[in-house]
Design a protein around this motif. Structure first.
Motif, PDB file in Angstrom:
ATOM      1  N   SER A  10       0.816  -1.223   0.000  1.00 18.87           N
ATOM      2  CA  SER A  10       0.000   0.000   0.000  1.00 18.87           C
ATOM      3  C   SER A  10       0.842   1.263   0.000  1.00 18.87           C
ATOM      4  N   ASP A  68       1.576   2.740   2.743  1.00 23.77           N
ATOM      5  CA  ASP A  68       1.283   3.373   4.026  1.00 23.77           C
ATOM      6  C   ASP A  68       2.209   2.818   5.103  1.00 23.77           C
ATOM      7  N   GLU A  69       2.311   3.541   6.210  1.00 22.21           N
ATOM      8  CA  GLU A  69       3.095   3.031   7.327  1.00 22.21           C
ATOM      9  C   GLU A  69       2.410   1.804   7.922  1.00 22.21           C
ATOM     10  N   LYS A 128       6.566   0.096  12.355  1.00 20.36           N
ATOM     11  CA  LYS A 128       6.620   1.442  11.775  1.00 20.36           C
ATOM     12  C   LYS A 128       7.484   1.472  10.516  1.00 20.36           C
ATOM     13  N   ARG A 156       7.495   1.776   6.246  1.00 20.30           N
ATOM     14  CA  ARG A 156       6.768   2.219   5.063  1.00 20.30           C
ATOM     15  C   ARG A 156       7.580   1.813   3.845  1.00 20.30           C
ATOM     16  N   THR A 164       5.904   1.868  -4.365  1.00 22.34           N
ATOM     17  CA  THR A 164       4.823   0.897  -4.385  1.00 22.34           C
ATOM     18  C   THR A 164       4.806   0.171  -5.728  1.00 22.34           C
TER      19      THR A 164
END
Length: 283
Positions: A140, A142-143, A155, A157, A161
């Motif tokens: 994704s 996202d974190e 944590k 990321r 992508t």
């Protein structure tokens, strides 16, 4: 119906350059995809083994159109961070042509027991599900901050992508008529069953079995109107196009969306793959 090929990463197919050559020929001949087994060891014979990701990378570089991917990767024996990097890199290199096939692995004793890991099926299945969920989260961008039963990501990321958004499609392997893996497949984008004809013992599925599988997985899907692939592997003759077309059309009528010509790691199979590719898809 799309048509492709599925080849081992073993024996005559262990050399990544030979797999890339198959991919190039397949694209030139009008096929839609090429997929590669993923074994680290093979339990039935002391065969040469090649890395599927290296083969797929060379195949991506040799082609522009066909879809590519592992069929299937044993997610539970791979570290999720490494797998996220490999899949994302291949998807970007290929311009968004990765299909990610995933499953428990075969055999569990070879895939896991060889390395001193648990080969208990339910544990491996839980690791597979947790790994797939984490992989999708990493894709994704996202974190991700989670601690599961088996996997932790603190944590992190992952960038870049994949090209495909929200993620590459995921096909789940299963051994039909086992029904439990269909629940997993119904949550993703497709199912790629191992099927045989009970009357002959051959690798080819019967249209009746395909129709039964399609009905079973459709009943499990939360949104059955959404696209979903049913991927059937079998073998049709290179020298009898009329018979090949009839067999593939029967499988399509039963509800399959993909037909894959499947090859095994025995002597002469690479030459057979070359011949079948050259004859073209059964259309």
């Amino acid at each position: 119906m799309r048509q492709g090929l599925c080849v081992p990463n073993l024996g005559e197919f262990a050399d990544a350059r030979r797999v890339a050559e198959l991919a190039r020929r397949a694209e030139d001949a009008g096929w839609d995809g090429l997929f590669v087994w993923d074994h680290v060891v093979f339990p039935f014979a002391p065969l040469e083994v090649g890395d599927p990701w290296t083969a797929l990378t060379l195949a991506a570089a040799a082609t522009d159109r066909i879809l590519l991917g592992p069929l299937v990767t044993a997610v539970a024996r791979r570290r999720p961070g490494t797998l996220a990097r490999q899949t994302t890199s291949l998807d970007r290199l290929s311009g968004g042509r990765l299909v990610f096939g995933a499953g428990l692995g075969f055999t569990l004793d070879a895939e896991y027991g060889t390395w001193g890991e648990s080969s208990e099926p339910r544990e491996v299945a839980r690791r597979l599900d947790e790994g797939l969920d984490l992989l999708a989260a990493l894709w994704s961008g996202d974190e991700v901050d989670r601690t599961g039963e088996f996997l932790t990501a603190r944590k992190v990321r992952f960038l870049p992508t994949p090209v495909q958004r929200p993620r590459p499609p995921v096909w789940i392997g299963c051994d039909w008529p086992h029904r439990r893996p269909l629940r997993r497949a119904a949550r993703w984008d497709g199912v790629a069953p191992m099927m045989t004809d009970p009357a002959t013992g051959t690798w080819n599925a019967t249209p009746e079995a395909v129709a039964e599988l399609v009905a079973a997985v459709t009943a499990l899907r939360a949104a059955p109107e959404e696209p979903f692939d049913v991927v059937i592997t079998g073998r049709t003759p290179a020298d009898d196009p009329a018979r090949a077309i009839a067999e593939v059309k029967a499988i399509e009528a039963a509800g399959a969306t993909w037909w894959l010509e499947g090859f095994r790691p025995g002597p002469g199979e690479y030459a057979a793959a070359i011949a079948r590719i050259g004859a073209g898809p059964a259309r």
